[in-house]
Design an enzyme around this catalytic site. Structure first.
Site: not given
Length: 443
Positions: A167, A381
């Site tokens: 993170h 995608d």
């Protein structure tokens, strides 16, 4: 009822050996400092997420593991710091040693179909440890790969893209930018449509640092007193909030009060959770709103910036005030917390972190909410179309996420993963159910 039923699905995953995927071309060998927002204690951990994709007949004969592995190598040419390793310097300052060693990649197969996961895809996911293998020796913050990816093919032709990332390198917006670029490469692009921007210095402390704002989120004055949340026998559940549930909660709110779905839902969850914890009436509680501050700057942070640009503004009160006042009281506190994030607030945060040794926010009796409804996780995608699910793999005992989803009827809504000890979870479910059923009385 908002509670989504947990799944008891069990399946087997056969994994290939983990491998390191390095950038497809030589990349700069340099050492890049993280920002003072990046390297605070609250970001020094690995966060897990996943994307789930259906079979797509137009991709017949294409292996998602091969496609994604190649795209990963290509995108690391542009996002080469991800292929390096974190080091720690004086005063706990973190930096990326851009070694080009690469990120961890695992190819796998599971004897399960997407349909077996149920009508609504939501955390906690079954066999998560199989879908994202914890490679021994890989999960430390320092001197370890900054990203782990596992692509698991399903029997139906779909697949699961699971990931674990450090993170300190990115927030959700930065991670999605990186993954979207990977998707573009998988679909044939040669360069990312949004060039990555490092420029972490933009979120560094001033010289000299000076704290100019009130930062309740880093106030530890009351942290050692009162109730400590139980962390044994933790239970993970998810809740769906669609039009019906939000409309029920709105009936508790005066018509004159302007508030968003985020405000109402956050106030409701905070109140129900606090009641379920059965705290003393004078114990301090906090709501912390994890906020994207990219557009709070003038000018805004540059397009392509993929570091952490998060503020953690807090709204403090007592358990008695939160639980005995109308919901409107909690809503106003949520709104006040959100409004705190300005350019000056972010500069003051950086200064505080440097002055006080990069502390974590005070999570004692706090609820942290991260709204991912606009994070576009599902838009990633790789050639198979949009993901059926995209988002964190789970919440934690202090953090919940708002994840866009659909129920089995196709209605758009928000899934919220919640993690509490078993008896507290039982009381939380009852409190929430009571609010959703008592809307007529509220009206």
């Amino acid at each position: 009822m908002a509670l989504l039923p947990p799944t008891s699905l069990v399946f087997t995953v056969l994994r290939h050996e983990p491998e390191l995927v390095a950038p497809a071309k030589p990349t700069p060998q340099e050492c890049n400092l993280l920002s003072d927002i990046d390297d605070q204690e609250g970001h020094r951990f690995q966060i897990r997420g996943l994307h789930i994709y259906r079979y797509n007949s137009s991709m017949q004969g294409k292996d998602p593991a091969k496609v994604i592995r190649e795209a990963l190598a290509q995108v690391l040419v542009f996002y080469y710091p991800f292929a390096g390793r974190l080091r720690e310097g004086p005063n706990r300052k973190l930096m990326v040693d851009c070694t080009g060693e690469g990120v961890l990649f695992i190819e796998a197969d599971a004897d399960v179909t997407l349909k077996e996961f149920g009508d609504v895809l939501h955390p906690p996911f079954p066999c998560m440890e199989e879908l994202l293998y914890d490679v021994p020796g890989s999960k430390d913050v320092l001197n370890c790969p900054l990203l782990l990816v596992q692509v698991t093919r399903l029997k139906c032709g779909g697949f699961i893209f699971a990931h674990r990332f450090n993170h300190t390198m990115s927030d959700a917006v930065g991670l999605i930018q990186f993954m979207s670029a990977m998707g573009e490469m998988a679909r044939g692009a040669l360069i990312p449509s949004i060039p990555p921007v490092w420029e972490r210095h933009l979120l560094n402390a001033r010289d000299p640092p000076v704290i100019t704002c009130v930062h309740d989120e880093y106030d530890y004055a009351t942290a050692t007193n009162g109730t400590i949340m139980p962390t044994d026998n933790l239970v993970h559940r998810s809740f769906f909030f669609g039009h019906t549930q939000i409309s029920a909660l709105r009936k508790f709110v005066p018509e004159k009060l302007r508030c968003s779905t985020f405000d109402i839902l956050s106030a409701c969850l905070w109140r129900c959770r606090t009641k379920a914890l059965e705290l003393g009436p004078n114990e301090d509680v906090k709501f912390i709103c994890i906020t994207n501050a990219r557009f709070k700057f003038n000018p805004p942070l540059p397009l392509g910036f993929y570091g952490n640009a998060l503020g953690n503004p807090a709204a403090p009160t007592t358990a008695r005030k939160l639980c005995q006042n109308p919901l409107e009281y909690a809503i106003e506190l949520v709104k006040q917390a959100k409004a705190k994030v300005t350019e000056e607030y972010m500069k003051s945060t950086s200064d505080l972190l440097v002055i006080r040794g990069r502390p974590n926010v005070n999570r004692v009796r706090s609820l942290l909410i991260s709204d991912l409804t606009r994070a576009r996780f599902r838009e990633v995608d790789f050639g198979w179309g949009k993901a059926e699910f995209g988002g964190p793999a789970n919440g934690s005992e202090v953090i919940s996420f708002y994840i866009p989803s659909k129920n089995k009827g196709g209605e758009d809504g928000i899934v919220v993963p919640v993690c509490l000890s078993s008896p507290v979870m039982e009381r939380f479910v009852k409190e929430l159910d009571r609010m959703l059923k008592d809307d007529a009385a509220a009206a």
